[in-house]
Motif scaffolding. Structure first.
Motif, PDB file in Angstrom:
ATOM      1  N   ARG A  13     -14.787  -1.667 -36.522  1.00 16.78           N
ATOM      2  CA  ARG A  13     -14.982  -0.035 -36.571  1.00 16.78           C
ATOM      3  C   ARG A  13     -14.682   0.125 -34.996  1.00 16.78           C
ATOM      4  N   ASP A  14     -14.300  -0.902 -34.201  1.00 18.47           N
ATOM      5  CA  ASP A  14     -13.973  -0.610 -32.764  1.00 18.47           C
ATOM      6  C   ASP A  14     -12.550  -0.818 -32.408  1.00 18.47           C
ATOM      7  N   HIS A  15     -11.778   0.081 -31.932  1.00 21.98           N
ATOM      8  CA  HIS A  15     -10.352  -0.043 -32.075  1.00 21.98           C
ATOM      9  C   HIS A  15     -10.097   0.005 -30.489  1.00 21.98           C
ATOM     10  N   ARG A  16     -11.046  -0.266 -29.323  1.00 20.16           N
ATOM     11  CA  ARG A  16     -10.673  -0.242 -28.119  1.00 20.16           C
ATOM     12  C   ARG A  16      -9.746  -1.042 -27.570  1.00 20.16           C
ATOM     13  N   GLU A  17      -9.591  -2.131 -28.279  1.00 24.56           N
ATOM     14  CA  GLU A  17      -8.475  -3.160 -27.836  1.00 24.56           C
ATOM     15  C   GLU A  17      -7.000  -2.744 -28.109  1.00 24.56           C
ATOM     16  N   ALA A  18      -6.939  -1.936 -29.212  1.00 29.65           N
ATOM     17  CA  ALA A  18      -5.726  -1.432 -29.565  1.00 29.65           C
ATOM     18  C   ALA A  18      -5.074  -0.163 -28.924  1.00 29.65           C
ATOM     19  N   VAL A  19      -6.110   0.383 -27.961  1.00 34.38           N
ATOM     20  CA  VAL A  19      -5.776   1.465 -27.326  1.00 34.38           C
ATOM     21  C   VAL A  19      -4.451   1.205 -26.370  1.00 34.38           C
ATOM     22  N   ALA A  20      -4.758  -0.067 -25.538  1.00 33.67           N
ATOM     23  CA  ALA A  20      -3.502  -0.451 -24.451  1.00 33.67           C
ATOM     24  C   ALA A  20      -2.182  -0.691 -25.277  1.00 33.67           C
ATOM     25  N   ARG A  21      -2.249  -0.930 -26.602  1.00 35.79           N
ATOM     26  CA  ARG A  21      -1.021  -1.335 -27.388  1.00 35.79           C
ATOM     27  C   ARG A  21      -0.337  -0.096 -27.860  1.00 35.79           C
ATOM     28  N   VAL A  22      -0.843   1.009 -27.979  1.00 32.21           N
ATOM     29  CA  VAL A  22      -0.517   2.423 -28.291  1.00 32.21           C
ATOM     30  C   VAL A  22       0.428   2.725 -27.373  1.00 32.21           C
ATOM     31  N   SER A  23       2.016   2.880 -27.920  1.00 34.88           N
ATOM     32  CA  SER A  23       3.158   3.203 -26.927  1.00 34.88           C
ATOM     33  C   SER A  23       3.362   4.603 -27.082  1.00 34.88           C
ATOM     34  N   ALA A  24       2.877   5.451 -28.201  1.00 30.31           N
ATOM     35  CA  ALA A  24       3.069   6.752 -28.420  1.00 30.31           C
ATOM     36  C   ALA A  24       2.083   7.601 -27.286  1.00 30.31           C
ATOM     37  N   PRO A  25       2.935   8.445 -26.690  1.00 29.51           N
ATOM     38  CA  PRO A  25       2.222   9.455 -25.906  1.00 29.51           C
ATOM     39  C   PRO A  25       1.020   9.997 -26.256  1.00 29.51           C
ATOM     40  N   VAL A  26      -0.146   9.857 -25.413  1.00 28.50           N
ATOM     41  CA  VAL A  26      -1.166  10.440 -25.707  1.00 28.50           C
ATOM     42  C   VAL A  26      -1.916  11.589 -25.141  1.00 28.50           C
ATOM     43  N   HIS A  27      -2.391  12.532 -25.597  1.00 26.53           N
ATOM     44  CA  HIS A  27      -3.051  13.840 -24.722  1.00 26.53           C
ATOM     45  C   HIS A  27      -4.334  13.639 -25.186  1.00 26.53           C
ATOM     46  N   LEU A  28      -5.255  13.556 -24.453  1.00 28.95           N
ATOM     47  CA  LEU A  28      -6.532  13.377 -24.550  1.00 28.95           C
ATOM     48  C   LEU A  28      -7.393  14.867 -24.228  1.00 28.95           C
ATOM     49  N   ILE A  29      -8.182  15.291 -24.912  1.00 26.34           N
ATOM     50  CA  ILE A  29      -8.989  16.481 -24.728  1.00 26.34           C
ATOM     51  C   ILE A  29     -10.437  16.430 -24.980  1.00 26.34           C
ATOM     52  N   GLY A  30     -11.005  16.833 -23.905  1.00 30.13           N
ATOM     53  CA  GLY A  30     -12.707  16.544 -23.914  1.00 30.13           C
ATOM     54  C   GLY A  30     -13.411  17.799 -23.234  1.00 30.13           C
ATOM     55  N   GLY A  31     -14.489  17.384 -23.235  1.00 30.49           N
ATOM     56  CA  GLY A  31     -15.526  18.613 -22.501  1.00 30.49           C
ATOM     57  C   GLY A  31     -16.368  17.836 -21.559  1.00 30.49           C
ATOM     58  N   TRP A  32     -16.995  18.805 -20.671  1.00 30.39           N
ATOM     59  CA  TRP A  32     -17.841  18.176 -19.727  1.00 30.39           C
ATOM     60  C   TRP A  32     -19.197  18.175 -20.238  1.00 30.39           C
ATOM     61  N   TYR A  33     -19.347  18.755 -21.407  1.00 31.39           N
ATOM     62  CA  TYR A  33     -20.627  18.721 -21.863  1.00 31.39           C
ATOM     63  C   TYR A  33     -20.776  17.906 -23.538  1.00 31.39           C
ATOM     64  N   ASP A  34     -19.771  17.118 -23.793  1.00 35.48           N
ATOM     65  CA  ASP A  34     -19.416  16.529 -24.988  1.00 35.48           C
ATOM     66  C   ASP A  34     -19.872  15.113 -25.158  1.00 35.48           C
ATOM     67  N   TYR A  35     -20.780  14.471 -26.093  1.00 36.55           N
ATOM     68  CA  TYR A  35     -21.127  13.354 -25.911  1.00 36.55           C
ATOM     69  C   TYR A  35     -20.153  12.291 -26.057  1.00 36.55           C
ATOM     70  N   TYR A  36     -18.879  12.412 -26.114  1.00 35.55           N
ATOM     71  CA  TYR A  36     -17.765  11.525 -26.382  1.00 35.55           C
ATOM     72  C   TYR A  36     -16.910  11.514 -25.088  1.00 35.55           C
ATOM     73  N   LEU A  37     -17.434  12.252 -24.209  1.00 31.54           N
ATOM     74  CA  LEU A  37     -16.689  12.126 -22.899  1.00 31.54           C
ATOM     75  C   LEU A  37     -16.438  10.876 -22.362  1.00 31.54           C
ATOM     76  N   ARG A  38     -17.438  10.008 -22.038  1.00 37.72           N
ATOM     77  CA  ARG A  38     -17.658   8.720 -21.540  1.00 37.72           C
ATOM     78  C   ARG A  38     -16.613   7.927 -22.096  1.00 37.72           C
ATOM     79  N   GLY A  39     -16.493   7.964 -23.618  1.00 36.11           N
ATOM     80  CA  GLY A  39     -15.712   7.231 -24.168  1.00 36.11           C
ATOM     81  C   GLY A  39     -14.197   7.432 -24.201  1.00 36.11           C
TER      82      GLY A  39
END
Length: 595
Positions: free
Chosen positions: A257-283
């Protein structure tokens, strides 16, 4: 009112470019997975001649208009229509076991193989031009990372919102359990499956008269936690029990269930959108850092939002169109110049940066006697402060990172600060504004009468009228043997850790007493208070809260060391906070302007 006029009006309300095309929809396409399971899929397309790129939206929350009943961000018809109007094929697919799609929904398990099989199906369609993007918030953002793990060559752009590439650290944040998010989400999934074939009136009655929120509030206080799902939904919810009982990150349960190792292999441009009060912010920020470390140039947008804030959806559409135009159509006119775009709270303005976090001066605000907070080192002789934490009357969560909208985000914390189990340390009114951008941490010298306990820190902005607004916060769960750390100013071996005594117990010297020079040392713990961007205006005051509960955002620490899922006994903790020259408790702020 014509369809064209309505679409143009909606575009103005959403601050989107004008629509160019009428939209056609082919619904309920059965896309067969390698194991024979059919995932039903809708294809939205521009009613125009041309060669159009494709955007994939995979969702467990349904594909059509019924989503408004379940708080599902209006997915996926609203974004699909808006993208197709502007020249995109859009594929919206229901996840395995959700609504009409066949199979069983097992969260995070099948998203990688199902997503990759769906991409293969897309590549065989006559309308596919070889260029693919992915879009979506929350679980839909996780599904993007799962699909991207196989690095399909046609994937040219991603836009994950309020999401991360793994879920263990959201389910079990800081060694505790994210009770509010996980139980609320599990209850919502359960009732969605129960109600989706019912009539509209039955759905409305259940949604607004079914007592879901009332049953949740009762369930949050129920022990053992293993039975809280039955209180919330009337029967066990397997997906809730699975994530609750697998509380260690090294368990095989979490590996696929954990795909953190794959993040560095992703070559497609990524735009991340978050919120200061979102519980996913740290991840989300961890994914951003991984992409940067791999030599990528991700874009990052963070607004003043909690998880279910409508601003997330607005930003996803606005930024998504510019991002896909740039990377799927090679039209960069709408792309901003700098990759980082953050909202600075307090200043109430958006700021563009080259990177996150920006350079900052790490400034310590020390805890002082009589509730003081300042940049001066505390005196050598200063008796500690103390409070009692009773898990039978847990310190409540007020504001911050919730899944539910009610009470989430910035809130007036004065009712919380009036409680006897919350300590407050406050600066004098600021002579000049202080602006912070980046990660905040609390270095706390503390002792507990129990071997198992929590310490929670929260930074607040106190306005001249006394209103105290939460800015950022974090928790640390103390337990015996949780790695080595620093004691009484000794050498540090790692952030966010406590010392081990070898006896299997946290050292204690008795309530309200200074630490001895023997084995009864106080603990030095570092609390990750997450990231923020905030300006404390002139005349405002900075305030630090210290407590031991944030219920039900984090599961309460019962103090007895029983298993998370089955514990029922409770013990009262006598907590001591040290703030002298030898034990200089302080909150460390990334100051970019001011003191």
């Amino acid at each position: 009112m014509t369809h064209l006029y309505r679409r143009a009006l909606l575009a103005r309300l959403l601050k989107l470019p004008p629509p160019h095309n009428a939209v056609g929809v082919e619904r309920d396409i059965p896309v067969r997975m390698p194991d024979g399971v059919r995932l039903f899929t809708d294809h939205y397309y521009p009613r125009a001649a041309g060669d159009f790129p494709t955007v994939l939206i995979r969702t467990p929350y349904g594909r059509g208009k019924e989503l408004a009943l379940w708080g599902g961000y209006g997915l996926g018809e609203l974004p699909a229509q808006r993208l197709a109007e502007r020249g995109y094929n859009v594929v919206v697919q229901g996840a395995r076991g959700c609504f009409d799609s066949e199979g069983d929904f097992s969260p995070h398990v099948n998203e990688a193989p199902d997503g990759q099989a769906t991409v293969e199906w897309i590549t065989r369609q006559p309308w596919f031009n070889g260029v693919l993007g992915t879009w979506g918030p929350s679980y839909l953002g996780y599904m993007q990372w799962a699909t991207a793990a196989a690095a399909p060559s046609c994937l040219k752009a991603m836009l994950p919102m309020v999401a991360s590439a793994e879920n263990y650290t959201v389910t079990h944040p800081d060694g505790a359990f994210g009770l509010e998010t996980r139980l609320r989400w599990s209850q919502g999934v359960y009732w969605r499956d129960k109600m989706h074939r019912r009539s509209l009136w039955e759905k409305l009655a259940h949604r607004f008269l079914g007592g879901q929120e009332q049953s949740l509030q009762v369930a949050f206080l129920h022990l053992p936690l293993l039975e809280a799902d039955t209180v919330a939904a009337g029967e066990p919810i397997p997906l809730y029990r699975d994530i609750l009982t697998h509380d260690r990150s090294d368990e095989p349960f979490w590996a696929g269930r954990d795909h953190r190792e794959a993040v560095a292999r992703v070559s497609a441009p990524v735009h991340l959108i978050g919120g200061w009060y979102d519980y996913y912010l740290r991840g989300l920020l961890r994914d951003y850092a991984a992409l940067k470390a791999a030599g990528r140039q991700p874009y990052l947008s963070i607004g003043p939002w909690f998880h279910a804030h409508p601003g997330v959806m607005m930003a996803g559409l606005q930024e998504g169109l510019a991002w896909f135009d740039a990377h799927l159509k090679d039209d960069r006119r709408g792309l901003r110049q700098k990759p980082v775009h953050i909202y600075v709270m307090g200043a109430d303005e958006w700021r563009e940066l080259d990177d996150f976090p920006p350079p900052a001066r790490q400034t310590r605000y020390y805890l002082h006697a009589e509730g003081g907070l300042g940049t001066d080192v505390p005196p050598a002789a200063s008796p500690p402060d103390g409070y009692r934490y009773d898990p039978a009357d847990p310190t409540p969560a007020l504001g911050g990172a919730f899944l539910g909208s009610e009470g989430a985000g910035p809130q007036d914390n004065r009712p919380l600060e009036a409680r006897p189990d919350v300590l407050c340390y406050t600066t004098p009114p600021l002579a000049q504004a202080v602006e912070i951008i980046g990660m905040v941490r609390l270095e706390l010298y503390a002792r507990s009468s129990l071997a198992h306990t929590d310490f929670f820190g929260r930074l607040c902005d106190v306005a001249p009228d006394g209103r105290s607004t939460n800015i950022c916060d974090g928790l640390f769960r103390v337990e015996p043997g949780r790695a080595e750390g620093q004691v009484d100013g000794g050498p540090s071996t790692g952030s966010g850790r406590v010392p081990s005594t070898g006896s299997g117990r946290v050292p204690s010297t008795g309530s309200g007493q200074a630490p001895s020079t023997g084995s009864g040392h106080c603990l030095r713990i570092e609390i990750d208070m997450w990231a923020t961007a905030h300006r404390f205006r002139r005349g405002h005051r900075l305030r630090l809260q210290v407590s031991s509960g944030v219920h039900p955002r984090w599961s309460r620490n019962l103090g007895t060391g029983e298993a998370l899922a089955t514990g029922v006994r409770m013990a009262v903790a006598e907590q001591t906070i040290y703030r002298d020259e030898a034990h200089p408790s302080s909150v460390v702020l990334p100051v970019v302007m001011g003191e």
